[in-house]
Design an enzyme around this catalytic site. Structure first.
Site, PDB file in Angstrom:
ATOM      1  N   ARG A  64       0.860  -1.200   0.024  1.00 35.73           N
ATOM      2  CA  ARG A  64      -0.143   0.014   0.113  1.00 35.73           C
ATOM      3  C   ARG A  64       0.696   1.224  -0.019  1.00 35.73           C
ATOM      4  NH1 ARG A  64      -4.763   0.695  -1.788  1.00 35.73           N
ATOM      5  NH2 ARG A  64      -5.390  -1.268  -0.599  1.00 35.73           N
ATOM      6  N   ARG A  89       1.679  -6.365 -10.326  1.00 28.86           N
ATOM      7  CA  ARG A  89       1.815  -5.647  -8.870  1.00 28.86           C
ATOM      8  C   ARG A  89       1.780  -6.904  -7.955  1.00 28.86           C
ATOM      9  NH1 ARG A  89      -3.240  -2.485  -6.399  1.00 28.86           N
ATOM     10  NH2 ARG A  89      -4.889  -3.816  -6.587  1.00 28.86           N
ATOM     11  N   HIS A 156       0.250   4.234 -10.454  1.00 31.20           N
ATOM     12  CA  HIS A 156      -0.475   4.447  -9.451  1.00 31.20           C
ATOM     13  C   HIS A 156       0.039   4.950  -8.104  1.00 31.20           C
ATOM     14  CE1 HIS A 156      -3.960   3.935  -6.522  1.00 31.20           C
ATOM     15  NE2 HIS A 156      -4.473   3.421  -7.381  1.00 31.20           N
ATOM     16  N   ASP A 199     -12.092  10.127  -6.228  1.00 27.13           N
ATOM     17  CA  ASP A 199     -11.656   8.965  -7.046  1.00 27.13           C
ATOM     18  C   ASP A 199     -12.148   9.376  -8.257  1.00 27.13           C
ATOM     19  OD1 ASP A 199     -12.172   5.480  -6.231  1.00 27.13           O
ATOM     20  OD2 ASP A 199     -11.059   6.578  -8.098  1.00 27.13           O
ATOM     21  N   GLU A 256      -2.249   9.527 -10.607  1.00 27.62           N
ATOM     22  CA  GLU A 256      -1.757   8.666 -11.273  1.00 27.62           C
ATOM     23  C   GLU A 256      -1.713   8.911 -12.956  1.00 27.62           C
ATOM     24  OE1 GLU A 256      -4.700   5.579 -10.248  1.00 27.62           O
ATOM     25  OE2 GLU A 256      -4.835   6.469  -8.116  1.00 27.62           O
TER      26      GLU A 256
HETATM   27  O1  TA6 Z   1      -6.823   4.469  -8.527  1.00 29.53           O
HETATM   28  C1  TA6 Z   1      -7.892   4.575  -7.887  1.00 29.53           C
HETATM   29  C2  TA6 Z   1      -8.572   3.389  -7.338  1.00 29.53           C
HETATM   30  O2  TA6 Z   1      -9.051   2.523  -8.801  1.00 29.53           O
HETATM   31  C3  TA6 Z   1      -9.428   3.283  -6.322  1.00 29.53           C
HETATM   32  O3  TA6 Z   1     -10.922   3.174  -6.851  1.00 29.53           O
HETATM   33  C4  TA6 Z   1      -9.075   2.419  -5.066  1.00 29.53           C
HETATM   34  O4  TA6 Z   1      -9.752   1.014  -5.296  1.00 29.53           O
HETATM   35  C5  TA6 Z   1      -7.556   2.385  -5.337  1.00 29.53           C
HETATM   36  O5  TA6 Z   1      -7.498   2.367  -6.894  1.00 29.53           O
HETATM   37  C6  TA6 Z   1      -6.777   1.607  -4.624  1.00 29.53           C
HETATM   38  O6  TA6 Z   1      -6.977   0.155  -5.273  1.00 29.53           O
HETATM   39  P1  TA6 Z   1      -6.451  -1.050  -4.514  1.00 29.53           P
HETATM   40  O7  TA6 Z   1      -6.859  -2.329  -5.555  1.00 29.53           O
HETATM   41  O8  TA6 Z   1      -4.863  -0.942  -4.620  1.00 29.53           O
HETATM   42  O9  TA6 Z   1      -6.795  -1.245  -3.130  1.00 29.53           O
END
Ligand code: TA6
Length: 278
Positions: A64, A89, A156, A199, A256
């Site tokens: 994370r 990933r 991201h 978001d 991102e």
């Molecule tokens: O980039 C934004 C997003 O798509 C959010 O909707 C949230 O789900 C975030 O990515 C994190 O996603 P993850 O699968 O890493 O928890």
């Protein structure tokens, strides 16, 4: 060569981390996920990236924070059968080569495989990272098959901010799709501040977005994208996520560089998605 005078591999819990420390900058890249975890330019000593204090380093779940590589899809898979953001990933990557120069240290990495459930393309995927006064990240997708294929992808990136309530963005305009409102379309606010879960898929191909923190500015330069995604989970989502602290949302912001509208790759074609962090 795999390592240079500026690089070494350390172990952090269950994963191997490549540390790059040269005259211009310091960075870390987890070999799990090809996942950049840190970037600190030497000229100001300020860490640009954010990693959760509750991040999990078990080599199973994406870490994370930092720069997760979303590929060969972004967000939810169209069939809903597969995890969000693709599968590279969550897998082992390896160093292809590293080299030092006056611009910094260039590291090239590739995942163990680009094949996986939910994608039938024949592709090669290469991540190059130049650690210098700025951080240049390139994700190169090459179609090595005999028919067209289509991908979505994203760098991201989680950026560190001192207080999301005192942070604003500049450089975005036009329409965005709001995931928190059924992906309805809205106009980008001129004064882009944060006060709720955010978001958004911005369809404006901003070449530069600036994160204005209280005392600092971080520039995010993008190429090869069709979208800029802006995400902050806010408090309720932060509390619900095991790998985020309850107040994590206060000190992070995702900006991102992404392809979310489909990138067709003809046989032999290479697509480069690039993000430069300054
Ligand atoms: O980039 C934004 C997003 O798509 C959010 O909707 C949230 O789900 C975030 O990515 C994190 O996603 P993850 O699968 O890493 O928890």
């Amino acid at each position: 060569m795999l390592l240079t005078n500026s690089t070494q591999i350390i172990t952090r819990k269950s994963i191997q981390v490549l540390q790059i420390d040269n005259a211009l900058g310091f960075a870390e890249i987890a070999l799990f996920g090809g996942h950049i975890l840190s970037f600190t330019p030497k000229h100001d000593g300020r860490e640009r990236l954010w990693v959760s204090e509750n991040a999990i380093y078990d080599g199973k779940k994406a870490i994370r924070g930092g720069v997760p590589i979303c590929w060969p899809w972004f967000g939810d898979h169209k069939s809903d059968e597969f995890g969000a953001h693709g599968y590279v990933r969550d897998q082992a990557w390896h160093i292809v080569q590293s080299q030092d120069s006056e611009l910094g240290t260039l590291v090239t990495l590739q995942p163990a495989t680009t094949q996986g459930p939910g994608f039938d393309g024949q592709t090669e995927l290469t991540l190059t990272v130049l650690v210098g006064k700025t951080l240049t990240i390139q994700l190169n997708s090459k179609n090595i098959g005999e028919t067209n294929t289509s991908i979505n992808c994203a760098l991201h990136t989680y950026f560190a901010v001192s207080d999301i309530n005192q942070t604003h963005l500049s450089g975005l305009q036009g329409k965005y799709l709001d995931k928190t409102r059924d992906f309805d379309s809205f106009d980008t606010p001129s004064n882009y501040q944060f006060n709720e879960e955010t978001d958004r898929v911005h369809l404006f191909k901003a070449s530069e977005v600036t994160i204005h923190d209280q005392q600092t500015e971080t520039s995010v330069l993008s190429e090869g994208h069709d979208s800029i995604v802006v995400w902050n989970p806010w408090q309720e989502k932060s509390i619900s996520m095991a790998d985020m602290a309850d107040d994590s949302y206060l000190t992070m912001l995702c900006v991102e560089t992404a392809v979310t509208q489909g990138q067709i790759l003809s046989p032999g074609q290479v697509h480069t998605l690039q993000q430069i962090i300054r």
